[in-house]
Design an enzyme around this catalytic site. Structure first.
Site, PDB file in Angstrom:
ATOM      1  N   GLY A 159      -0.499   2.338   5.290  1.00  0.00           N
ATOM      2  CA  GLY A 159       0.925   1.991   5.393  1.00  0.00           C
ATOM      3  C   GLY A 159       1.794   3.227   5.215  1.00  0.00           C
ATOM      4  CE1 TYR A 160      -0.412   6.631   9.181  1.00  0.00           C
ATOM      5  CE2 TYR A 160       1.000   8.557   9.088  1.00  0.00           C
ATOM      6  CZ  TYR A 160       0.151   7.727   9.785  1.00  0.00           C
ATOM      7  OH  TYR A 160      -0.143   8.004  11.102  1.00  0.00           O
ATOM      8  N   GLY A 167       5.435   3.288   6.329  1.00  0.00           N
ATOM      9  CA  GLY A 167       6.325   2.252   5.781  1.00  0.00           C
ATOM     10  C   GLY A 167       7.263   2.802   4.715  1.00  0.00           C
ATOM     11  CG  MET A 170       6.788   0.738  -1.430  1.00  0.00           C
ATOM     12  SD  MET A 170       7.628   1.707  -2.699  1.00  0.00           S
ATOM     13  CE  MET A 170       6.246   2.428  -3.578  1.00  0.00           C
ATOM     14  CB  THR A 208      -0.564  -4.661  -0.404  1.00  0.00           C
ATOM     15  OG1 THR A 208      -0.535  -3.393   0.234  1.00  0.00           O
ATOM     16  CG2 THR A 208      -0.331  -5.762   0.612  1.00  0.00           C
ATOM     17  CG  HIS A 214      12.750  -7.847  -3.352  1.00  0.00           C
ATOM     18  ND1 HIS A 214      12.517  -8.829  -4.273  1.00  0.00           N
ATOM     19  CD2 HIS A 214      12.103  -6.740  -3.805  1.00  0.00           C
ATOM     20  CE1 HIS A 214      11.744  -8.351  -5.240  1.00  0.00           C
ATOM     21  NE2 HIS A 214      11.492  -7.088  -4.988  1.00  0.00           N
ATOM     22  CE  LYS A 269       9.068  -8.860  -1.939  1.00  0.00           C
ATOM     23  NZ  LYS A 269       7.840  -8.040  -1.747  1.00  0.00           N
TER      24      LYS A 269
HETATM   25  N1  NDP Z   1       3.548  -2.964  -6.235  1.00  0.00           N
HETATM   26  C1  NDP Z   1       4.738  -2.379  -6.118  1.00  0.00           C
HETATM   27  O1  NDP Z   1       5.242  -1.704  -7.048  1.00  0.00           O
HETATM   28  C2  NDP Z   1       5.475  -2.517  -4.839  1.00  0.00           C
HETATM   29  C3  NDP Z   1       4.906  -3.234  -3.836  1.00  0.00           C
HETATM   30  N2  NDP Z   1       5.506  -3.292  -2.605  1.00  0.00           N
HETATM   31  C4  NDP Z   1       4.753  -3.976  -1.569  1.00  0.00           C
HETATM   32  O2  NDP Z   1       4.247  -2.972  -0.687  1.00  0.00           O
HETATM   33  C5  NDP Z   1       4.074  -3.512   0.616  1.00  0.00           C
HETATM   34  C6  NDP Z   1       4.762  -2.620   1.632  1.00  0.00           C
HETATM   35  O3  NDP Z   1       6.157  -2.650   1.420  1.00  0.00           O
HETATM   36  P1  NDP Z   1       7.123  -1.761   2.334  1.00  0.00           P
HETATM   37  O4  NDP Z   1       6.684  -0.347   2.306  1.00  0.00           O
HETATM   38  O5  NDP Z   1       8.501  -2.112   1.955  1.00  0.00           O
HETATM   39  O6  NDP Z   1       6.811  -2.392   3.771  1.00  0.00           O
HETATM   40  P2  NDP Z   1       6.901  -1.708   5.210  1.00  0.00           P
HETATM   41  O7  NDP Z   1       6.973  -2.836   6.182  1.00  0.00           O
HETATM   42  O8  NDP Z   1       7.978  -0.670   5.220  1.00  0.00           O
HETATM   43  O9  NDP Z   1       5.509  -0.966   5.339  1.00  0.00           O
HETATM   44  C7  NDP Z   1       4.309  -1.635   5.645  1.00  0.00           C
HETATM   45  C8  NDP Z   1       3.353  -0.654   6.266  1.00  0.00           C
HETATM   46  O10 NDP Z   1       2.163  -1.326   6.676  1.00  0.00           O
HETATM   47  C9  NDP Z   1       1.935  -1.047   8.052  1.00  0.00           C
HETATM   48  N3  NDP Z   1       1.294  -2.142   8.777  1.00  0.00           N
HETATM   49  C10 NDP Z   1       1.823  -3.334   9.106  1.00  0.00           C
HETATM   50  N4  NDP Z   1       0.930  -4.079   9.812  1.00  0.00           N
HETATM   51  C11 NDP Z   1      -0.177  -3.309   9.931  1.00  0.00           C
HETATM   52  C12 NDP Z   1      -1.429  -3.494  10.565  1.00  0.00           C
HETATM   53  N5  NDP Z   1      -1.722  -4.636  11.188  1.00  0.00           N
HETATM   54  N6  NDP Z   1      -2.336  -2.500  10.500  1.00  0.00           N
HETATM   55  C13 NDP Z   1      -2.054  -1.346   9.854  1.00  0.00           C
HETATM   56  N7  NDP Z   1      -0.867  -1.103   9.236  1.00  0.00           N
HETATM   57  C14 NDP Z   1       0.059  -2.071   9.286  1.00  0.00           C
HETATM   58  C15 NDP Z   1       3.319  -0.820   8.611  1.00  0.00           C
HETATM   59  O11 NDP Z   1       3.253  -0.142   9.852  1.00  0.00           O
HETATM   60  P3  NDP Z   1       4.561  -0.055  10.817  1.00  0.00           P
HETATM   61  O12 NDP Z   1       5.505   0.873  10.088  1.00  0.00           O
HETATM   62  O13 NDP Z   1       4.018   0.528  12.065  1.00  0.00           O
HETATM   63  O14 NDP Z   1       5.062  -1.465  10.933  1.00  0.00           O
HETATM   64  C16 NDP Z   1       3.950  -0.006   7.494  1.00  0.00           C
HETATM   65  O15 NDP Z   1       3.563   1.332   7.538  1.00  0.00           O
HETATM   66  C17 NDP Z   1       4.621  -4.940   0.538  1.00  0.00           C
HETATM   67  O16 NDP Z   1       3.548  -5.823   0.290  1.00  0.00           O
HETATM   68  C18 NDP Z   1       5.540  -4.895  -0.676  1.00  0.00           C
HETATM   69  O17 NDP Z   1       5.753  -6.144  -1.264  1.00  0.00           O
HETATM   70  C19 NDP Z   1       6.685  -2.669  -2.360  1.00  0.00           C
HETATM   71  C20 NDP Z   1       7.310  -1.965  -3.340  1.00  0.00           C
HETATM   72  C21 NDP Z   1       6.757  -1.826  -4.667  1.00  0.00           C
HETATM   73  O1  LIG Z   2       8.754  -5.418  -1.179  1.00  0.00           O
HETATM   74  C1  LIG Z   2       9.349  -4.749  -2.050  1.00  0.00           C
HETATM   75  O2  LIG Z   2      10.261  -3.969  -1.773  1.00  0.00           O
HETATM   76  C2  LIG Z   2       8.922  -4.909  -3.447  1.00  0.00           C
HETATM   77  N1  LIG Z   2       7.880  -5.647  -3.685  1.00  0.00           N
HETATM   78  C3  LIG Z   2       7.250  -5.865  -4.942  1.00  0.00           C
HETATM   79  C4  LIG Z   2       7.217  -7.352  -5.269  1.00  0.00           C
HETATM   80  O3  LIG Z   2       7.022  -8.159  -4.352  1.00  0.00           O
HETATM   81  O4  LIG Z   2       7.342  -7.701  -6.433  1.00  0.00           O
HETATM   82  C5  LIG Z   2       7.793  -4.995  -6.045  1.00  0.00           C
HETATM   83  C6  LIG Z   2       9.231  -4.580  -5.917  1.00  0.00           C
HETATM   84  O5  LIG Z   2      10.056  -5.551  -6.463  1.00  0.00           O
HETATM   85  C7  LIG Z   2       9.632  -4.187  -4.515  1.00  0.00           C
END
Ligand code: NDP
Ligand SMILES: O=C(O)C1=N[C@H](C(=O)O)C[C@H](O)C1
Length: 212
Positions: free
Chosen positions: A7-8, A10, A12, A72, A127, A131
């Site tokens: 998810g590089y 995306g 995060m 994730t 959020h 999201k």
């Molecule tokens: N635990 C924590 O502290 C936090 C967790 N999260 C979680 O992190 C996850 C990502 O969030 P966020 O960065 O906002 O989301 P984004 O949608 O910005 O990023 C998701 C990434 O996954 C890639 N992706 C999507 N579908 C596929 C696929 N089929 N195959 C390969 N790669 C794929 C996307 O690619 P593309 O860009 O090409 O669509 C993108 O790079 C979510 O589940 C979120 O809830 C978020 C923040 C904090």
């Molecule tokens: O998708 C986000 O952005 C976030 N996801 C995590 C969650 O589902 O709890 C953590 C954070 O709140 C941001």
């Protein structure tokens, strides 16, 4: 260290890549919708993507035989089981929230949970509009810590990085605990801490609570 990110591209993924590079670590491998980016074998894999990408992540962690940090959300029970199995061979850190503030929030919930019997309890999470999952993983962690089934309301507003509020009320008063992530940097910093924590471990299943 040499880092790989699922998810590089995306939100995060970019934040984590930027922070690691600022701290002189090297981004050498990535996986995204467009496939694999390969410059070198990573020493650690970080996954912030979608639950449907999980099997690919598992495959690459096994192939490179390196630690996994996974943030994730909305993982299925079978995926948690798969993480536990994976952790017999490599270290795994899983958390639905990598901020320090939410760790402190969970400690407060642990302290409060036996003292609010009969109170109305509700969780509200807010959020950004992009999201995909609802409710947030963090709201689920707060509910699990409470140990009871409480209502969760989800708001999707603008570009909010992540707000969580736990309300508790009896007929005379309202108590609340709240946390606001001011940017995604707070989560990325937790990922870096986790990477430093696991990089020299052989195996084992950890959460961010174990890291801090
Ligand atoms: N635990 C924590 O502290 C936090 C967790 N999260 C979680 O992190 C996850 C990502 O969030 P966020 O960065 O906002 O989301 P984004 O949608 O910005 O990023 C998701 C990434 O996954 C890639 N992706 C999507 N579908 C596929 C696929 N089929 N195959 C390969 N790669 C794929 C996307 O690619 P593309 O860009 O090409 O669509 C993108 O790079 C979510 O589940 C979120 O809830 C978020 C923040 C904090
Ligand atoms: O998708 C986000 O952005 C976030 N996801 C995590 C969650 O589902 O709890 C953590 C954070 O709140 C941001």
């Amino acid at each position: 260290m040499k880092i790989g990110i699922v998810g590089y591209k995306g939100r995060m993924g970019k934040e984590i890549k930027d922070l690691f590079e600022e701290k002189n670590h090297e981004f050498v491998w990535g996986y995204d919708k467009d496939g694999e980016y390969f410059q070198d074998k990573p020493q650690i894999i970080v996954d912030f993507s979608l639950p449907e990408v999980f099997e690919k992540t598992e495959e690459y962690v096994r192939k490179f035989n390196v630690p996994l940090i996974i943030g994730t959300t909305a993982l299925q029970d079978e995926q948690f089981e798969a993480l536990k199995t994976l952790s017999k061979n490599v270290p795994v850190v899983q958390s639905y929230n990598f901020s320090i503030g939410i760790q402190l929030f969970l400690k407060m919930v642990d302290f409060l949970k036996d003292k609010i019997d009969g109170w109305d309890i509700e969780i509200i999470e807010t959020h950004h509009r992009f999201k995909k999952d609802k409710p947030s993983g963090t709201a689920k962690m707060i509910k699990d810590k409470l140990g009871k089934d409480v209502p969760i309301s989800s708001l999707r507003l603008g570009n909010v990085s992540g707000d969580h509020v736990l309300y508790m009320a009896n007929l005379g008063e309202v108590l609340s605990v709240s946390h606001r992530a001011l940017s995604r940097r707070a989560f990325a910093e937790g990922v870096l801490k986790s990477a430093e924590f696991v990089i020299n471990k052989k195996n084992g299943y950890f959460t961010f609570t174990d890291v801090i």
